[in-house]
Design an enzyme around this catalytic site. Structure first.
Site, mmCIF file in Angstrom:
data_model
loop_
_atom_site.group_PDB
_atom_site.id
_atom_site.type_symbol
_atom_site.label_atom_id
_atom_site.label_comp_id
_atom_site.label_asym_id
_atom_site.label_seq_id
_atom_site.Cartn_x
_atom_site.Cartn_y
_atom_site.Cartn_z
ATOM 1 N N LYS A 10 0.839 -1.199 0.000
ATOM 2 C CA LYS A 10 0.000 0.000 0.000
ATOM 3 C C LYS A 10 0.872 1.246 0.000
ATOM 4 O O LYS A 10 2.082 1.189 0.252
ATOM 5 C CB LYS A 10 -0.930 -0.007 1.204
ATOM 6 C CG LYS A 10 -0.220 -0.017 2.552
ATOM 7 C CD LYS A 10 -1.204 -0.075 3.707
ATOM 8 C CE LYS A 10 -0.472 -0.069 5.039
ATOM 9 N NZ LYS A 10 -1.400 -0.051 6.191
ATOM 10 N N TYR B 100 15.412 31.483 3.244
ATOM 11 C CA TYR B 100 14.294 32.315 3.658
ATOM 12 C C TYR B 100 14.414 32.704 5.137
ATOM 13 O O TYR B 100 14.802 31.889 5.974
ATOM 14 C CB TYR B 100 12.976 31.566 3.472
ATOM 15 C CG TYR B 100 12.546 31.442 2.033
ATOM 16 C CD1 TYR B 100 12.261 32.566 1.264
ATOM 17 C CD2 TYR B 100 12.409 30.187 1.448
ATOM 18 C CE1 TYR B 100 11.862 32.451 -0.054
ATOM 19 C CE2 TYR B 100 12.001 30.051 0.128
ATOM 20 C CZ TYR B 100 11.731 31.193 -0.625
ATOM 21 O OH TYR B 100 11.330 31.072 -1.919
#
Length: 815
Positions: free
Chosen positions: A484, A710
């Site tokens: 999965k 940043y």
């Protein structure tokens, strides 16, 4: 190899019944899935802690195989094939190889060590091939099975052998020595690999040195711990950077940006050598090769001219996405007959399309005439059902009269000029060529264009981890493997295909679309959908998936559709809630469940399952045992009332290890398959599956007081060298991993992440690392591990793995 069945019976002292012993055997096999098995194959039915190849004999007979080495004849098969009955089939394989080795008297180089075995073997092959017809181990065939298979490929035209031997515990090397019987021995190095199989370092060295007990000479890095295990009759040739008493003393070692220069003393003479590598491991491996050349009395000019042509070895078969929905198997650096057989088996195990194409260069050093060689190649191409063959080179054109739908080109450039006219689409393409043909250009032309960040998936590690957990199971216990979430981020189809090759019993996915994708791409295994939505039931039925049913509402919805489609005995899986309180029928709903299912013939309860909440936490062992008792109660009631005997399963990865008494009929293997355990001791036995890699895009120097990223969250307090890496939070790297908390690895050194992780980039400190733009970097893998990252980020490894974005290319490889 050619041996009569009569001779093999004699070698093995095998018991037989009414056997036709005049047959000539020319193929030895241990893999029931190989398309190369035929009427002249002798199949050894190997038995291990988690496998028994006797169960495949029926299928092999149906495919035309008629000769088997077995520990017993399966019921009902007497007289249907030739059976050689022995006590131990692995020992029988090794005995056959040992006898076959005794038929040849040419020199054999045996290579062992913790690291570098395969590289040294391949480089020696390159260095000595102008003068010798060499047989060598294909890829990393150095195990108890790989070594005999390698030796059985010798033929009468070979005059030098190079075989590697790998061991993981005691009592293994003595068996390999009897098969290889090296005249020249090489010990590459002694590291930490497989430490768990030995009491201490001395025991590991003594075991490895058994390979050289009958060798004429041993080549090694000077070390007192090694020398005490060299027999007096054996000539010792050592090298050292520090000990002047070594046979070859390396007095100087200087690096440039792409070469290493060494000055060494041998027999009183001082010589220099330029090595085309700068990393320590490669330099040491080259020195091992140098000592072989010196022992064989090559002159300094020849040594230098050949060593300067050495190149990095790519020892892995890689699966890559190609143009026009193709998939590529990249084996573009080797072309010999034995590795071709391995590559074709890999092609079959990993094919993603019905159409299969092979691009092959001339084959060198087969020990056979061109006619003999390419007749055998033609047989392989036909038996492997290759739809289109493309040959590049002069001698491979011998196949023109032997194959249909075959195209030939004199060189790689001519092929590339015709590339568009060949219309590659919706096919799996094996690209296999000698290095001189530069097939990497073909790979580049056919590969889907993506950015430089890749998640490398080691299929050998998947196989190892699968077998590790399978070895913990009782005989007859089935295995469901969870694929999965895109195979826990590693790639759903490719891993499912490998697991299908390993004959896993079930696959598990979370949602219907994951299962539909696998079925559409050709996976035949039964697939259970663990969290199906009611709206997906029609698609589940259409694609023959098997839904987990966890509520009366869901059951009634499914039964309504099943009745409309007039289904009969459609497989469903009933989920019980025993304490996880996520999904499942509880005690107070069991009677209604029974009433709904009783007498209903549209569905069949294929399995009953539950999920453990704390199987990884032995502090909460009592709760797990409560869940197991409740599961036993609920499932038994359902089985008794409905008079059914479905598969029962409750154990996940941690449960397999911690609660073996609750294996029931099947277990579900999840994160452990991908190399992660919650137990630090168990973790030592698992292999890393995924390595996230990128490159250095740019390097700049900043001064004290300047900032990075940043918000100027990193301020330099000294002159610093900063590298930018093209991977960020859009690729799945947590922003919390920035600002000095996390690191990446460059040249085996930690490079701390500076400032914030950006959407597509991150920046690291490489002030003290000798690196350049374009160098490879590791985001996670061996260091840092996903477990370490999870601990630092206060999360779990599952989240790290499944967060890696689909835009990151997955590259699958096999060593």
């Amino acid at each position: 190899m050619n041996l009569s069945l009569k001779k093999i019976i004699s070698i093995l002292d095998a018991k037989t019944i009414d056997i036709q012993d005049t047959i000539e055997i020319d193929n030895i096999s241990i893999d029931s899935r190989s398309l190369q098995n035929n009427e002249k194959t002798l199949f050894f039915a190997l038995v291990g802690s988690n496998h028994d190849a006797h169960i495949y004999i029926k299928d092999l007979i149906a495919k035309g195989v008629r000769h088997f080495v077995v520990t017993h004849i399966p019921d009902g098969f007497e007289g249907k094939a030739n059976f050689l009955v022995v006590k131990n089939t692995l020992e029988a394989l090794q005995q056959t190889a040992s006898y076959y080795r005794s038929l040849f008297s040419f020199p054999i180089i045996g290579v062992t060590g913790s690291n570098g075995k395969t590289i040294v073997k391949e480089w020696l092959n390159f260095l000595l091939s102008p003068d010798c017809n060499i047989i060598r181990s294909p890829k990393s065939y150095n195990s108890q099975v790989g070594v005999p298979l390698s030796v059985l490929a010798i033929n009468e035209q070979h005059n030098l052998g190079i075989f590697e031997a790998g061991i993981s515990t005691v009592s293994e090397m003595d068996k390999l020595e009897k098969i290889i019987r090296p005249t020249i021995g090489i010990l590459t190095n002694i590291g930490s690999a497989h430490d768990e199989g030995f009491e201490n370092l001395e025991e590991k060295i003594s075991e490895k040195m058994l390979l050289f007990q009958n060798s004429e000479v041993v080549i090694y890095q000077k070390n007192n711990s090694v020398e005490k295990f060299i027999l007096p009759k054996t000539k010792a040739i050592s090298w050292s950077f520090t000990d002047k008493t070594a046979t070859v003393f390396v007095a100087k070692k200087e690096h440039t940006h792409d070469h290493t220069y060494i000055e060494y003393t041998y027999k009183g003479n001082i010589s220099t050598l330029q090595i085309p590598f700068v990393d320590d491991a490669s330099v040491e491996n080259v020195i091992s090769c140098l000592l072989v050349l010196l022992y064989l009395e090559y002159d300094a000019k020849t040594i230098q001219s050949r060593i300067e042509l050495l190149f990095p070895m790519e020892m892995r078969l890689k699966v890559k996405k190609g143009i026009n929905n193709c998939s590529l198997i990249d084996d573009s650096y080797s072309s010999d007959f034995q590795s071709l057989k391995i590559a074709l088996d890999f092609l079959e195990s990993q094919k993603q399309h019905q159409k299969k194409t092979v691009i092959l260069s001339d084959i060198f050093q087969s020990g056979l005439s061109n006619e003999q060689l390419y007749s055998k190649v033609a047989e392989l191409i036909v038996s492997n059902k290759i739809g289109r063959f493309i040959g590049i080179g002069e001698t491979v054109s011998t196949l023109k009269t032997k194959l249909d739908n075959a195209f030939f080109f004199k060189d790689t450039d001519e092929f590339l000029l015709q590339l568009e006219q060949l219309n590659f689409e919706n096919e799996t393409i094996l690209i296999k060529g000698a290095r001189s043909f530069q097939f990497e250009e073909i790979v580049s032309a056919l590969a889907e264009k993506t950015h430089e960040t890749v998640l490398e998936i080691n299929l050998n590690a998947i196989s190892h981890n699968f077998n590790f957990f399978k070895s913990k199971l009782k005989s007859g216990t089935k295995m469901m493997a969870m694929v999965k979430a895109f195979g826990y981020g590693s790639g759903g189809f490719e891993i499912a295909k490998l697991l299908e090759h390993h004959k896993v019993d079930y696959l598990g996915v979370a949602f219907a679309d994951e299962g539909i994708s696998l079925k559409t791409m050709g996976i035949k295994l039964p697939i259970m959908v663990l969290n199906p939505e009611n709206t997906s039931f029609p698609a589940i039925i259409q694609h023959q998936l098997e839904p987990e049913i966890y509520s009366l509402k869901g059951l009634n919805a499914f039964l309504k559709i099943a009745e409309q489609k007039k289904l009969k005995d459609f497989p469903i899986h009933i989920k019980m809630d025993t304490g996880m309180h996520r999904l499942g029928f509880e005690l107070n709903t069991i009677d209604d469940l029974i009433a709904t299912l009783k007498g209903n013939q549209t569905v069949k309860v294929k399995s009953i399952l539950s999920h453990l909440a704390t199987s990884d936490d032995l502090q909460q062992k009592d709760f797990v045992q409560y869940q197991i008792r409740l599961f036993e109660k609920l499932s038994s009631k359902l089985m008794d009332e409905l008079q059914i005997t479905p598969i029962r399963h409750i154990l996940n990865t941690s449960g397999i290890s911690n609660f073996p008494e609750a294996q029931y009929d099947m277990v579900r293997l999840g994160i452990g398959l991908y190399g992660v355990s919650n137990d630090s001791e168990e973790q030592k036995y698992l292999e890393n599956v995924g390595t996230l890699k990128s490159i250095i895009s740019q390097i700049r120097t900043i001064q004290s007081g300047e900032s990075v990223g940043y918000g100027r969250r990193f301020m330099a307090d000294k002159e610093s060298k900063i590298a930018t890496i093209p991977i960020g939070y859009a690729d799945g790297i947590s922003r919390h991993w920035g600002n000095g908390i996390g690191f990446i690895t460059i040249k085996n050194q930690k490079a701390p992440i500076l400032g914030s992780v950006c959407m597509d980039m991150l920046m690291v400190d490489v002030t003290d690392i000798d690196c350049k733009e374009g160098d490879s970097v590791v985001i996670f893998g061996e260091s840092p591990t996903v477990t370490y990252m999870a601990e630092q980020l206060k999360t779990i490894p599952y989240e790290i793995l499944t967060s890696i974005s689909q835009r990151v290319k997955r590259v699958f490889y096999r060593e």
